[in-house]
Design a protein around this motif. Structure first.
Motif, PDB file in Angstrom:
ATOM      1  N   LYS A  92      41.869  37.277  37.997  1.00 28.99           N
ATOM      2  CA  LYS A  92      41.489  36.111  37.380  1.00 28.99           C
ATOM      3  C   LYS A  92      42.201  35.753  36.098  1.00 28.99           C
ATOM      4  N   THR A  93      43.191  36.810  35.981  1.00 24.57           N
ATOM      5  CA  THR A  93      43.807  36.032  34.668  1.00 24.57           C
ATOM      6  C   THR A  93      45.341  35.666  34.819  1.00 24.57           C
ATOM      7  N   ALA A  94      45.604  36.274  36.034  1.00 17.38           N
ATOM      8  CA  ALA A  94      46.957  34.904  36.724  1.00 17.38           C
ATOM      9  C   ALA A  94      46.624  33.918  36.598  1.00 17.38           C
ATOM     10  N   LYS A  95      45.768  33.359  37.671  1.00 18.63           N
ATOM     11  CA  LYS A  95      44.920  31.975  37.521  1.00 18.63           C
ATOM     12  C   LYS A  95      44.821  31.009  36.543  1.00 18.63           C
ATOM     13  N   GLU A  96      44.373  32.013  35.371  1.00 18.45           N
ATOM     14  CA  GLU A  96      44.184  31.253  34.134  1.00 18.45           C
ATOM     15  C   GLU A  96      45.726  30.722  33.466  1.00 18.45           C
ATOM     16  N   LEU A  97      46.445  32.509  33.759  1.00 19.48           N
ATOM     17  CA  LEU A  97      47.858  31.396  33.117  1.00 19.48           C
ATOM     18  C   LEU A  97      48.521  30.763  33.720  1.00 19.48           C
ATOM     19  N   GLU A  98      48.071  30.936  34.962  1.00 20.77           N
ATOM     20  CA  GLU A  98      49.154  29.982  36.551  1.00 20.77           C
ATOM     21  C   GLU A  98      50.529  30.534  36.443  1.00 20.77           C
ATOM     22  N   ILE A  99      50.592  31.920  36.657  1.00 20.69           N
ATOM     23  CA  ILE A  99      51.753  33.141  37.527  1.00 20.69           C
ATOM     24  C   ILE A  99      51.228  33.062  38.635  1.00 20.69           C
ATOM     25  N   PRO A 100      51.981  33.041  39.824  1.00 18.96           N
ATOM     26  CA  PRO A 100      52.006  33.254  41.000  1.00 18.96           C
ATOM     27  C   PRO A 100      51.825  35.238  41.452  1.00 18.96           C
ATOM     28  N   PHE A 101      51.062  34.879  42.020  1.00 17.98           N
ATOM     29  CA  PHE A 101      51.044  36.999  42.138  1.00 17.98           C
ATOM     30  C   PHE A 101      51.251  37.411  43.847  1.00 17.98           C
ATOM     31  N   GLY A 102      51.965  38.239  43.971  1.00 19.01           N
ATOM     32  CA  GLY A 102      51.588  38.812  45.395  1.00 19.01           C
ATOM     33  C   GLY A 102      52.403  39.850  45.298  1.00 19.01           C
ATOM     34  N   GLY A 103      52.808  40.241  46.792  1.00 13.45           N
ATOM     35  CA  GLY A 103      52.967  41.836  47.112  1.00 13.45           C
ATOM     36  C   GLY A 103      52.260  42.526  47.777  1.00 13.45           C
ATOM     37  N   HIS A 104      52.608  43.432  47.603  1.00 12.50           N
ATOM     38  CA  HIS A 104      51.576  45.066  48.781  1.00 12.50           C
ATOM     39  C   HIS A 104      50.539  44.858  49.222  1.00 12.50           C
ATOM     40  N   VAL A 105      49.710  44.801  49.413  1.00 12.57           N
ATOM     41  CA  VAL A 105      47.937  45.370  49.707  1.00 12.57           C
ATOM     42  C   VAL A 105      47.686  46.704  49.964  1.00 12.57           C
ATOM     43  N   SER A 106      46.609  46.410  49.074  1.00 17.87           N
ATOM     44  CA  SER A 106      46.121  47.593  48.252  1.00 17.87           C
ATOM     45  C   SER A 106      45.102  48.118  49.296  1.00 17.87           C
ATOM     46  N   LEU A 107      44.909  49.937  49.380  1.00 18.17           N
ATOM     47  CA  LEU A 107      43.767  49.455  50.771  1.00 18.17           C
ATOM     48  C   LEU A 107      42.490  49.378  50.310  1.00 18.17           C
ATOM     49  N   ASP A 108      42.007  49.789  48.751  1.00 19.10           N
ATOM     50  CA  ASP A 108      40.514  49.378  48.334  1.00 19.10           C
ATOM     51  C   ASP A 108      40.160  48.077  47.813  1.00 19.10           C
ATOM     52  N   VAL A 109      41.516  47.035  47.936  1.00 13.96           N
ATOM     53  CA  VAL A 109      41.487  45.336  48.792  1.00 13.96           C
ATOM     54  C   VAL A 109      41.343  44.509  49.523  1.00 13.96           C
ATOM     55  N   GLY A 110      42.646  45.438  50.506  1.00  5.80           N
ATOM     56  CA  GLY A 110      42.381  44.851  52.121  1.00  5.80           C
ATOM     57  C   GLY A 110      42.779  43.842  51.643  1.00  5.80           C
ATOM     58  N   LEU A 111      43.623  43.001  53.401  1.00  5.43           N
ATOM     59  CA  LEU A 111      44.052  41.681  53.107  1.00  5.43           C
ATOM     60  C   LEU A 111      43.281  40.738  52.967  1.00  5.43           C
ATOM     61  N   GLU A 112      41.795  40.331  53.746  1.00  3.49           N
ATOM     62  CA  GLU A 112      41.096  39.293  53.639  1.00  3.49           C
ATOM     63  C   GLU A 112      40.532  39.521  51.787  1.00  3.49           C
ATOM     64  N   ALA A 113      39.939  40.454  51.298  1.00  3.89           N
ATOM     65  CA  ALA A 113      40.097  39.877  49.345  1.00  3.89           C
ATOM     66  C   ALA A 113      41.188  39.432  48.852  1.00  3.89           C
ATOM     67  N   SER A 114      42.540  40.074  49.645  1.00  2.00           N
ATOM     68  CA  SER A 114      43.727  39.624  48.430  1.00  2.00           C
ATOM     69  C   SER A 114      44.585  38.300  48.940  1.00  2.00           C
ATOM     70  N   LEU A 115      44.209  37.491  50.022  1.00  2.00           N
ATOM     71  CA  LEU A 115      44.223  36.301  50.085  1.00  2.00           C
ATOM     72  C   LEU A 115      43.126  35.481  49.775  1.00  2.00           C
ATOM     73  N   LYS A 116      42.177  35.439  49.885  1.00  6.46           N
ATOM     74  CA  LYS A 116      40.666  34.523  49.403  1.00  6.46           C
ATOM     75  C   LYS A 116      41.007  35.574  47.677  1.00  6.46           C
ATOM     76  N   ASN A 117      41.110  35.899  47.188  1.00  7.86           N
ATOM     77  CA  ASN A 117      41.354  35.361  45.944  1.00  7.86           C
ATOM     78  C   ASN A 117      43.247  35.566  45.501  1.00  7.86           C
ATOM     79  N   GLY A 118      43.741  34.681  46.258  1.00  7.04           N
ATOM     80  CA  GLY A 118      45.240  34.500  45.676  1.00  7.04           C
ATOM     81  C   GLY A 118      46.408  34.640  45.701  1.00  7.04           C
ATOM     82  N   TYR A 119      46.640  35.784  46.233  1.00  6.96           N
ATOM     83  CA  TYR A 119      47.562  36.227  47.130  1.00  6.96           C
ATOM     84  C   TYR A 119      49.013  34.940  47.129  1.00  6.96           C
ATOM     85  N   LYS A 120      49.836  35.062  46.545  1.00  8.43           N
ATOM     86  CA  LYS A 120      51.179  33.778  46.813  1.00  8.43           C
ATOM     87  C   LYS A 120      51.561  34.137  48.295  1.00  8.43           C
ATOM     88  N   SER A 121      52.322  35.719  48.002  1.00 13.66           N
ATOM     89  CA  SER A 121      53.006  35.920  49.340  1.00 13.66           C
ATOM     90  C   SER A 121      53.139  37.626  49.748  1.00 13.66           C
TER      91      SER A 121
END
Length: 456
Positions: A189-218
């Protein structure tokens, strides 16, 4: 400033000047522009003030204000390579030796753009010095300190960390494992507000689907795909069963789940940084000790090489890195890589250096070999380190191509890289924002680095 000159170059008159203001002509070259997969044969490149002023066929005369002409001897010019998953050394107590050595290792291998993935305030100073010409090096795009289970204590603290990194001037955010869903969502939420891209590893408690749907760029290392394809997620959460990067459960991945994951990756416009060489070397079946004396290790300290050996050895001692475990895992990753690529998911050239047995610059050539073996075309491999990397940071056309108006960032090699990838290992000349470095200068710097880490 001309950093020495190759013997085969024809110098009509040499004129030295400071900064990137020198005007010169490189004649008699063939250009792989990367605007398409064609070669412009028999061309001249006019460089002025760090930019490509004009590209002209050799059949046409070029008038220019400078007085230096370099004969390219019929060699090939292309925009250079990228390392888009790098861990730039930290300047300890103001000592920039390792940082400067790393910059030269990249330049000497034709790597002209680097994305740092675990940031430090000393990296900002390094970037400033590279940009000003005080230190020689490639373009740098920096993450701040990573967000992980160890660095993030609450959603509120995570949001403040995003704001601090944006204010400090970092280019993107790197996420590591261990984040809770609440912490991740606040970072997003904060990264989108500030328009700074984010990405990286996928936390197990988050999962790939939530990472992608919520803005992972890489998605680094193509993380999360195997886990998302395993029905019994409780097994993924048990490291004794899963092994490193879920290696031991790869046989449980359900291939019928992959098409939906590929579609989601495309829908969310995410990128992948495969780092095939990291898995080939760190988690491959070749014994750690066999890497100690491979040629490029001479550019790293004995302590660094030993630390890499120490990192891999425990997996060997536990019997994890057998050929029976490793080969199906590497095969799966290669197939995943090509499935994503062929579906249209954009790829970032990346090797994770300096990481276990991946020496900066040199490891990119190993990555290229693995990309080729997996089935990627030479053109697409080059694209992953040129056009794609510029597009990732919304700077398409400014660099990563050889065309009029672009930054004069390119490499001269003997053969056509669209047909021969091994030619990339031996740049005869590197041009970075108009600065010229010939093979003699690059080798001189490599020799200096080797001497700094001479084995006793």
């Amino acid at each position: 400033m001309i950093k020495s000159l190759l013997a085969f170059f024809l110098l009509i008159q040499i004129s030295y000047s400071s900064g990137f203001s020198q005007t010169y002509l490189i004649s008699n070259v063939n250009i792989v522009t990367m605007e398409n997969d064609q070669v412009l044969a028999n061309q001249s490149i006019l460089v002025d003030d760090g930019k490509i002023l004009k590209i002209t066929p050799m059949t046409e005369h070029v008038d220019f204000a400078g007085n230096l002409v370099i004969d390219g001897n019929g060699y090939y010019v292309y925009p250079g390579l990228a390392e888009f998953h790098s861990h730039i050394p930290i300047a300890q107590n103001g000592d920039t030796q390792l940082q400067e050595e790393t910059m030269w290792l990249y330049l000497a291998n034709g790597v002209l753009r680097v994305r740092g993935m675990i940031g430090h305030e000393s990296h900002l100073t390094l970037r400033d010095k590279v940009q000003s010409g005080e230190i020689d090096g490639p373009r740098l795009f920096l993450s701040g300190p990573s967000f992980s289970g160890g660095s993030v204590s609450s959603p509120t603290q995570a949001a403040q960390m995003v704001r601090d990194e944006k204010a400090a001037g970092f280019d993107h955010l790197k996420l590591h494992p261990g984040l809770s869903m609440d912490e991740f969502m606040m970072i997003s939420k904060t990264a989108k507000e500030l328009e700074i891209p984010f990405g990286g590893h996928v936390s197990l408690d988050v999962g790939l689907e939530a990472s992608l749907k919520n803005g992972y760029k890489s998605i680094e290392h193509m993380d999360g795909f195997i886990e998302a394809m395993i029905s019994d997620y409780s097994r993924v959460l048990d490291p004794s069963l899963a092994g490193p990067f879920t290696m031991l459960l790869v046989g449980e991945a359900d291939p019928s789940r992959l098409p939906a994951l590929v579609d989601l990756t495309l829908e969310t416009k995410a990128w992948i940084a495969p780092t095939l060489t990291l898995f080939d070397r760190y988690f491959g079946s070749k014994p750690a000790e066999e890497y100690r004396n491979i040629p490029e290790m001479k550019y790293m300290s004995a302590q660094q090489v030993q630390s890499w050996i120490n990192a891999k050895t425990p997996y060997e001692e536990k019997g994890i890195l057998t050929a029976e475990n490793v080969q199906p895992y590497l095969d799966f990753r290669n197939n995943l890589f090509m499935t994503l690529h062929e579906a249209g998911v954009p790829v970032l050239m990346s090797s994770d250096s300096p990481q276990v047995f991946n020496v900066p610059g040199f490891s990119i050539h190993h990555e290229i070999e693995l990309m080729s073996k997996a089935g990627m075309s030479n053109y697409e491999i080059l694209k992953s380190g040129t056009v794609n990397t510029a597009k990732y940071f919304d700077q398409e056309g400014e660099w990563g191509v050889v065309k009029t108006g672009a930054s004069a960032d390119f490499v001269l090699v003997e053969n056509n890289p669209l047909k021969n990838l091994t030619t990339l290992k031996n740049p005869f000349m590197v041009v970075m924002k108009g600065e010229v470095y010939d093979r003699d200068e690059l080798q001189k710097q490599l020799d200096r680095i080797e001497a700094n880490h001479k084995r006793e």
